[in-house]
Design a protein around this motif. Structure first.
Motif, mmCIF file in Angstrom:
data_model
loop_
_atom_site.group_PDB
_atom_site.id
_atom_site.type_symbol
_atom_site.label_atom_id
_atom_site.label_comp_id
_atom_site.label_asym_id
_atom_site.label_seq_id
_atom_site.Cartn_x
_atom_site.Cartn_y
_atom_site.Cartn_z
ATOM 1 N N GLY A 127 0.890 -1.262 -0.326
ATOM 2 C CA GLY A 127 0.322 -0.187 -0.273
ATOM 3 C C GLY A 127 1.333 1.591 0.104
ATOM 4 O O GLY A 127 1.172 2.164 1.408
ATOM 5 N N PRO A 128 1.348 1.289 -1.553
ATOM 6 C CA PRO A 128 2.384 2.743 -1.517
ATOM 7 C C PRO A 128 1.919 3.742 -0.947
ATOM 8 O O PRO A 128 2.309 5.127 -1.676
ATOM 9 C CB PRO A 128 2.715 2.553 -2.531
ATOM 10 N N GLU A 140 6.575 -6.421 -11.972
ATOM 11 C CA GLU A 140 7.491 -4.888 -11.904
ATOM 12 C C GLU A 140 7.282 -3.880 -13.122
ATOM 13 O O GLU A 140 6.996 -3.246 -12.961
ATOM 14 C CB GLU A 140 9.293 -5.232 -12.158
ATOM 15 N N ARG A 141 6.781 -4.778 -14.401
ATOM 16 C CA ARG A 141 7.147 -3.742 -15.686
ATOM 17 C C ARG A 141 5.914 -3.277 -15.960
ATOM 18 O O ARG A 141 5.512 -2.076 -16.067
ATOM 19 C CB ARG A 141 7.594 -5.058 -16.979
ATOM 20 N N LEU A 173 -3.526 0.745 -1.211
ATOM 21 C CA LEU A 173 -2.867 0.975 -2.762
ATOM 22 C C LEU A 173 -4.731 1.204 -3.510
ATOM 23 O O LEU A 173 -5.406 0.732 -3.844
ATOM 24 C CB LEU A 173 -2.618 -0.323 -3.302
ATOM 25 N N ALA A 174 -4.088 2.555 -3.531
ATOM 26 C CA ALA A 174 -5.957 3.272 -4.607
ATOM 27 C C ALA A 174 -6.351 2.695 -5.824
ATOM 28 O O ALA A 174 -5.843 3.160 -6.328
ATOM 29 C CB ALA A 174 -5.612 4.630 -4.093
ATOM 30 N N ILE A 175 -7.371 2.036 -5.356
ATOM 31 C CA ILE A 175 -8.069 1.851 -6.770
ATOM 32 C C ILE A 175 -9.473 2.261 -7.204
ATOM 33 O O ILE A 175 -10.184 2.803 -8.448
ATOM 34 C CB ILE A 175 -7.981 0.301 -6.800
ATOM 35 N N ILE A 176 -10.570 2.639 -5.929
ATOM 36 C CA ILE A 176 -11.257 2.790 -6.297
ATOM 37 C C ILE A 176 -11.859 3.979 -5.023
ATOM 38 O O ILE A 176 -11.161 3.991 -3.876
ATOM 39 C CB ILE A 176 -12.443 1.991 -6.275
ATOM 40 N N MET A 219 2.380 -8.054 -5.778
ATOM 41 C CA MET A 219 2.307 -6.444 -4.666
ATOM 42 C C MET A 219 3.284 -6.238 -4.488
ATOM 43 O O MET A 219 3.264 -5.370 -3.870
ATOM 44 C CB MET A 219 0.811 -7.523 -3.188
ATOM 45 N N ALA A 220 4.144 -6.808 -4.943
ATOM 46 C CA ALA A 220 5.550 -6.548 -4.272
ATOM 47 C C ALA A 220 5.915 -5.923 -4.789
ATOM 48 O O ALA A 220 6.774 -4.320 -4.256
ATOM 49 C CB ALA A 220 6.569 -8.097 -4.023
ATOM 50 N N TRP A 221 5.247 -5.102 -6.309
ATOM 51 C CA TRP A 221 5.558 -3.806 -6.513
ATOM 52 C C TRP A 221 4.419 -3.128 -7.319
ATOM 53 O O TRP A 221 4.271 -2.251 -8.024
ATOM 54 C CB TRP A 221 5.770 -4.928 -8.673
#
Length: 604
Positions: free
Chosen positions: A30-31, A349-350, A49-52, A462-464
Motif C-alpha cells: 500500500g504505497p 515490475e514492468r 493501494l488506491a483503486i476505487i 503486490m511486491a511491486w
C-alpha cells in the motif's frame, strides 16, 4: 488492494510504534497511504493501494457512531448493488469506497453479511460495543490473512513478515516444512513459521473480549451441486454468467492490463475484456528463448494481434531471473517453490511502472478441469490408490519421497508422516454423489490453488504495488464449473472441453484444442556447471539447511544433478528454503536488494 495488520491484546496495550512497525513491513502492498486505529486494546493498521474512490477511500473506515472500525484488503466487486440495497434499508454512506459496504453489511446482517460479498478480500472489523475483533477471508483465498496467538493476545497481518515482531522465537514449523518439501507449498492452517497460521479460504475468525478465538467456515466449493443440463443449456447459462462476472471485475478508477500467456484461459479473458473497453487493452507476456522449455511468446503475440491489444513481450535470460530470487522469496514469505514466481515478478515490475491493476487467468484449470492429472488412466489410478490409500490415487507423489530417509534429520522425518493429510482430508469431504473428477478438482481448490497459485498471484504483484484480478475464481463460476457433468469437462485426452467449446466464438479451433503446454521455467537448464558448484557452496553454508538436512545427503543431491540432471526440483526447493530461512529466521524479514545473485546472498 492493500495491506492490513493489527492486534487484540488481553493484557496490557501495545505501543503505537508496534502497530506502525507492522504497517512499515507492508508498505509495498500500500504505497499510497497509511491509517491506524487504536482503542480498548485493539490496534488496526492499513496501507493503501488506491483503486476505487481515490480521493475518499482512505482507511480505517468507521460507522457513524465510530463503534465499528474496519480495515480491508481487496475489492468488493458487487459494491454498487450492495450499496443500493443497504441505502434502501436506511444506511448512509460517507465515501464511494467499495470496502465501506463491508461495514454496513455487518451493521445490517451481522457476521452473515460476509456471504453477501462478491469479491476478493481479507478484512478486520472491530466492534467496540461487543468488544470483538472479527476477521474474514474471501471464499477462494485470493487475498491472504495470517495470525498468531500468545499469552498476551492475538495479532494478524496480510503477510508473515509483519508478524515477526510478535514472535518471541522465530522457528521453523516441522509440519509446514515437510509439506513444503513434498509439494512445494504449505497447506492452511500451517505455515513455515512455528506459531503462525493462515486463515482458510471462506473462513472467518472472531476474537472475544476474554481472548478466546472462534473460527467458522462460511463457504466452500462443497456448495456446488451437480448440474442437470444439456450442453447447449450449459453454454447458454455460462454466457450470461461470465458476462456478469467480467462486468463487475472491470470496476476500477485506474487503468488496467492483462498477463497474456497465449493459453486458453488468458486468451479468453483477453477476448472478454477487449470487447468491453474503448482503448486497446494493455497486455504483457514473457518467454525463455534458447532453452529446453516451451516458449509461449509466439502464441501470445498471435492473440494480441487478433485482439489488437497494446502488447509488450519480454525475453528472460537465466541471470536476469536468478538475480531476482532473494527478493522473490522475501515477497512470497509464505514460501512456495513455484518456478513461475520469477517471471511473474518480472512482469509485475514492468506492468507496475504504468498500471495498478492486472488481470490473469488463474483458476481456469481447477474450475474447468484442464490439468493432465485429472485424466490419468483409471487402472493406473487404481494401482496408485492401493499403494497410497486415502486420496483415490490422486496427489500421492512427494518431491523428496525417494531421498527423505537419508536426507531429512529426525524431527523432519517424523513430521513427514502426515504430509498428505490435507489432501486426504479434502478427498474425504465431498458427498457420495460427487464424481472422482469433482473430488480431484475439489482437492486442488482446497490446497494447491490457495496455497501456491494464489500466493504467487498476490505476492509477486503486490511486491511491486500491483493488484491482481482473477475473474475465473468468482465463486459463482467455481460452483458452475464444478457442477458441470464430467463429459462436458473432459473428452478423451482433452481437458477443459467446455471452456474450449465456448471459446470457439473467439479463436480458431487449432489455438484452443492444441496440447496444453503449461507455463514452465527452465530451472534444469540453469542448475549445472559453475552455478551448480555455487549452489553446493551456498547450501553447505546455510544454517537452515544444516538444521534440518544431512550434509552428506545434500551433497549427494548435488552430485546426482551434476551427473544426471534430474534433481533440479528438489535442489530448487532447498535453495528457496535456505534463502527464506536467512530472511525470516536468521534475519528480521527486511527486504533484500531487488537484484542480488542468490548464491552470493547466502554466502555473504
Amino acid at each position: 488492494m492493500c495491506g492490513i495488520a493489527g492486534y487484540y491484546l488481553t493484557s496490557t496495550d501495545a505501543e503505537q510504534s508496534r502497530l506502525e512497525e507492522m504497517a512499515r513491513r507492508l508498505a509495498h502492498r500500500g504505497p499510497d497511504g497509511r491509517g491506524f486505529h487504536r482503542r480498548d486494546g485493539v490496534g488496526l493498521a492499513h496501507t493503501r493501494l488506491a483503486i476505487i474512490d481515490l480521493a475518499g477511500g482512505a482507511q480505517p473506515l468507521y460507522s457513524a457512531d465510530r463503534s465499528l472500525c474496519l480495515v480491508a484488503n481487496g475489492e468488493i466487486y458487487n459494491y454498487l448493488e450492495l450499496r443500493r440495497e443497504l441505502e434502501a434499508l436506511g444506511h448512509r454512506f460517507t465515501t464511494h469506497s467499495d470496502c465501506e459496504t463491508i461495514l454496513h453489511a455487518y451493521a445490517a446482517w451481522g457476521e452473515a453479511g460476509v456471504e453477501r460479498l462478491t469479491g476478493m478480500f481479507a478484512f478486520a472489523l472491530h466492534d467496540a460495543r461487543k468488544g470483538t475483533l472479527w476477521l474474514a477471508r474471501d471464499r477462494l483465498g485470493i487475498k491472504p490473512l495470517y495470525f498468531t496467538k500468545g499469552p498476551g493476545g492475538f495479532a494478524f497481518a496480510s503477510e508473515l513478515k509483519a508478524l515477526l515482531p510478535w514472535l518471541d522465537r522465530r522457528e521453523v514449523d516441522p509440519t509446514g516444512l515437510a509439506q513444503y518439501l513434498q509439494h512445494n507449498f504449505t497447506c492452511a492452517p500451517h505455515t513455515l513459521l512455528a506459531g503462525v497460521q493462515k486463515l482458510r479460504p471462506g473462513e472467518w475468525l472472531r476474537v472475544e473480549p476474554d481472548g478466546a478465538a472462534r473460527q467458522q467456515r462460511y463457504w466452500s466449493p462443497l456448495r456446488a451441486e451437480p448440474l442437470d443440463l444439456t450442453l447447449d443449456q450449459a453454454l447458454e447459462r455460462f454466457d450470461a454468467l461470465v458476462d456478469q462476472v467480467i462486468d463487475i471485475h472491470l470496476r476500477s478508477d485506474v487503468p488496467f492490463g492483462l498477463f497474456l500467456s497465449g493459453g486458453v484461459d488468458s486468451s479468453l479473458l483477453a477476448a472478454l475484456i477487449a470487447r468491453r473497453v474503448q482503448e486497446p487493452l494493455r497486455s504483457f507476456s514473457i518467454g525463455f528463448p534458447d532453452t529446453s522449455v516451451h516458449n509461449e511468446l509466439a502464441a501470445a503475440e498471435t492473440v494480441a494481434r487478433q485482439l489488437n491489444t497494446r502488447h509488450s513481450a519480454y525475453e528472460a535470460r537465466a541471470e536476469e531471473l536468478l538475480e531476482r530470487l532473494p527478493h522473490v522469496v522475501w515477497a512470497a514469505d509464505d514460501l512456495t517453490a513455484d518456478y513461475a514466481n520469477l517471471p511473474v515478478s518480472l512482469l509485475a515490475e514492468r506492468a507496475g511502472a504504468e498500471l495498478k491493476v492486472v488481470f490473469s487467468g488463474e483458476g481456469g484449470d481447477e474450475v474447468f478441469a484442464g490439468y493432465g492429472r485429472y485424466r490419468v488412466n483409471g487402472f493406473k489410478r487404481l494401482l496408485t490408490a492401493l499403494r497410497h490409500p486415502g486420496t483415490g490415487g490422486f496427489r500421492t507423489g512427494g518431491m523428496f519421497s525417494n531421498e527423505a530417509a537419508e536426507l531429512f534429520q529426525p524431527a523432519l522425518a517424523e513430521a513427514l508422516r502426515d504430509w498428505r493429510a490435507p489432501f486426504a482430508r479434502a478427498w474425504s469431504e465431498p458427498p457420495p454423489a460427487w464424481t472422482r473428477l469433482m473430488r480431484m478438482q475439489y482437492v486442488d481448490l482446497e490446497t494447491w490453488l490457495p496455497d501456491d497459485l494464489l500466493i504467487k498471484a498476490d505476492r509477486m504483484l503486490m511486491a511491486w504495488g500491483v493488484e491482481g484480478r482473477v475473474p475465473f475464481l468468482d465463486h459463482r463460476l467455481v460452483e458452475f464449473g464444478l457442477g458441470l457433468p464430467d463429459a462436458f469437462k473432459i473428452e478423451g485426452r482433452n481437458g477443459k472441453r467446455f471452456l474450449k467449446l465456448w471459446g470457439e466464438r473467439f479463436f480458431p479451433k487449432e489455438h484452443l484444442w492444441g496440447r496444453k503446454k503449461g507455463f514452465t521455467v527452465p530451472i534444469r537448464d540453469w542448475l549445472k556447471g559453475e552455478r551448480l558448484a555455487s549452489l553446493d557452496r551456498a547450501l553447505a553454508a546455510s544454517p537452515g539447511i544444516a538444521a534440518w538436512f544431512e550434509p552428506a545427503a545434500v551433497r549427494g543431491l548435488i552430485e546426482r544433478q551434476r551427473r544426471r540432471g534430474d534433481r533440479s526440483g528438489p535442489l530448487w526447493a532447498l535453495l528457496n528454503f535456505a534463502i527464506w530461512h536467512r530472511l525470516m529466521v536468521e534475519g528480521d524479514g527486511e527486504p533484500p536488494s531487488a537484484r542480488q545473485e542468490p548464491f552470493r546472498y547466502l554466502l555473504g
